[in-house]
Design an enzyme around this catalytic site. Structure first.
Site, PDB file in Angstrom:
ATOM      1  CB  THR A   6      -3.712 -10.227  -1.510  1.00  0.00           C
ATOM      2  OG1 THR A   6      -3.562 -10.382  -0.100  1.00  0.00           O
ATOM      3  CG2 THR A   6      -2.332 -10.175  -2.159  1.00  0.00           C
TER       4      THR A   6
ATOM      5  CE  LYS B 278       0.167  -7.278   6.751  1.00  0.00           C
ATOM      6  NZ  LYS B 278       0.989  -6.455   5.844  1.00  0.00           N
TER       7      LYS B 278
ATOM      8  CG  HIS C  10       8.433  -3.019   5.039  1.00  0.00           C
ATOM      9  ND1 HIS C  10       7.582  -1.936   5.117  1.00  0.00           N
ATOM     10  CD2 HIS C  10       7.750  -4.069   5.576  1.00  0.00           C
ATOM     11  CE1 HIS C  10       6.434  -2.311   5.661  1.00  0.00           C
ATOM     12  NE2 HIS C  10       6.506  -3.597   5.953  1.00  0.00           N
TER      13      HIS C  10
ATOM     14  CD  GLU D  36       2.602  -4.821   3.759  1.00  0.00           C
ATOM     15  OE1 GLU D  36       2.915  -4.495   4.917  1.00  0.00           O
ATOM     16  OE2 GLU D  36       2.553  -6.008   3.375  1.00  0.00           O
TER      17      GLU D  36
ATOM     18  CD  GLU E 268       4.115  -8.149  -0.128  1.00  0.00           C
ATOM     19  OE1 GLU E 268       4.353  -9.339  -0.463  1.00  0.00           O
ATOM     20  OE2 GLU E 268       3.459  -7.844   0.880  1.00  0.00           O
TER      21      GLU E 268
ATOM     22  CG  ASP F  63      -0.332  -8.489   2.131  1.00  0.00           C
ATOM     23  OD1 ASP F  63      -1.442  -9.010   1.965  1.00  0.00           O
ATOM     24  OD2 ASP F  63       0.317  -8.605   3.184  1.00  0.00           O
TER      25      ASP F  63
ATOM     26  CD  GLN G  23       0.527  -5.050  10.332  1.00  0.00           C
ATOM     27  OE1 GLN G  23       0.178  -4.203   9.507  1.00  0.00           O
ATOM     28  NE2 GLN G  23       1.680  -5.687  10.250  1.00  0.00           N
TER      29      GLN G  23
END
Length: 438
Positions: free
Chosen positions: A268, A264, A144, A210, A212, A244, A251
């Site tokens: 989450t 971010k 990634h 994302e 994770e 996330d 960003q």
């Protein structure tokens, strides 16, 4: 920790739903979480078994738990105090609950008390497992990092320090939410449009997820002390799925020179169940196989046991459901898959590096691995990669197309461990639905 009778694939529970091969929560798993029964009351700790939750408060009141599990650790609205107990009491708890739920003679006492001990998971409310004082998100998925770097920082796609140091940033603990909570599209500054000198301001136009894994800290360490790598694994209580959420346009504009901030911190998502390190023993995997020309980690990040079994073999999947799909009764579609073993740095290395400067980790702290993508286009962890920054839209079975996430889109992350000779176990789901910006 070593393999024992709790990992026996032949073991069965008197809770019938735990014996279904499709369940994430057989008797070999027994993850920890916080829940409120359907009848109401305060959140309390529980253990998932099939379609049910074993109530640890009720089990303690019935004197069914091991002596090492203190009353003050159970009668809490979070798992922080229980996690602070350390690996040995938690291992004893898992073993004892396994005995209580076993289909054999050891489970007879609990079976007779089933009406007091068990709650239906579907009618219960699941909560965030811990009161998270600190949340740190690493950048350990090298595939990634390269793919994102090509798009975000094409002149330097993989930082020169990446293969030497586990990169991370301190996230926002206050906006971590349990699976099922909605995610409001954030506002922020976006890069100047072509021909413009000033940035735009408004709702995010490139909203992403994302894929994770997250893991939780147990007892932690005192400020000024560090956790050596050979002991770091004992600080990891267990693992959850983590999403996330990322505002890619925000960003891209804000990340220099200090990294992501508003892109971010808005949300989450984590799955509610914490699969213990003990339950995951059969699914340990070697550390990332570094190419021969990659540098070896510095001595404080190098341990032969961690190199041999420091990673996890977890099959990860991402599903997308649009608002139109749900209105038409269509099932979510799987849009990508990966595996937790693709992280360049092991979780224990992340813990050790986090504390090498004397930073104190606290019970219940959450650490994210960073987006986990694999080496092929079939193993991706974000829309940024899947659509090549929005230049290659994906088409869904109902004809809808996506570059990034639209309002009403629902993302579900699932994780499952499968290995010959062992019972498969899972993590449940990590779900979030996008709602429009205000």
């Amino acid at each position: 920790m070593t393999l024992d009778e709790t990992h026996d694939p032949a073991r069965r529970s008197w809770v019938d739903s735990a014996n279904n091969r499709a369940t994430d929560f057989p008797i070999q798993n027994l993850p920890l979480g916080m829940f409120t029964p359907g009848s109401g009351g305060e959140p309390r700790p529980g253990i998932a078994i099939g379609d049910n939750i074993l109530d640890l408060v009720a089990a303690h009141q019935l004197k069914l738990l091991p002596e090492s599990i203190r009353e003050e650790a159970v009668f809490q609205s979070t798992l922080n105090a229980l996690f602070a107990s350390g690996p040995r009491p938690l291992q004893e708890l898992r073993r004892r609950v396994g005995e209580l739920l076993d289909a054999g003679p050891t489970g007879m006492i609990a079976r007779d008390c089933a009406s007091k001990l068990l709650h239906n998971m579907g009618s219960s409310t699941l909560h965030r497992p811990t009161a998270i004082a600190n949340y740190t998100d690493f950048y350990a998925g090298i595939h990634h990092a390269i793919a994102a770097g090509v798009q975000l920082t094409p002149d330097d796609p993989l930082p020169t320090n990446y293969k030497w140091v586990p990169i991370a940033y301190h996230g926002r603990a206050s906006s971590v939410r349990a699976s099922g909570a909605s995610v409001r599209r954030p506002w922020g500054q976006r890069p100047p449009a072509a021909g413009e000198s000033a940035p735009a301001f408004g709702p995010c136009e490139r909203l992403d997820f994302e894929l994770e894994m997250g893991f939780y800290i147990g007892a932690g360490n005192q400020q000024g002390e560090s956790i050596p790598l050979e002991l770091a694994g004992d600080q990891i209580v267990g693992y959850s799925l983590l999403n996330d959420w990322s505002a890619r346009d925000v960003q891209r504009w804000e990340m220099f020179p200090l990294g992501p901030f508003l892109s971010k911190s808005f949300a989450t998502s984590i799955s509610p169940w914490v699969v213990t390190a003990d339950a995951l023993l059969p699914f340990r995997a070697p550390a990332f196989a570094r190419p021969v020309d990659d540098p070896q980690p510095l001595p404080y990040l190098l341990d032969e046991k961690d190199r041999a079994e420091g990673n996890l073999d977890v099959i990860l999947s991402v599903f997308l459901s649009t608002e139109r799909m749900r209105a038409n009764g269509e099932k979510p579609v799987e849009i990508m898959a990966s595996n937790a073993r693709h992280v360049y740095w092991t979780p224990a290395q992340m813990v050790t590096h986090h504390t090498v400067n004397g930073c104190n980790l606290m019970p219940g702290d959450l650490i994210g691995t960073g987006t986990i993508s694999g080496p092929s286009d079939a193993e991706l962890g974000s829309m940024l990669e899947l659509t090549v920054g929005g230049h290659r839209p994906i088409s869904l079975p109902n004809g809808e197309r996506r570059t990034f996430l639209a309002d009403g889109d629902e993302i579900t992350i699932r994780g499952r461990c499968e290995r010959a000779g062992f019972a498969a176990i899972g993590f449940g789901s990590c779900i979030g639905t996008i709602v429009a910006a205000r």
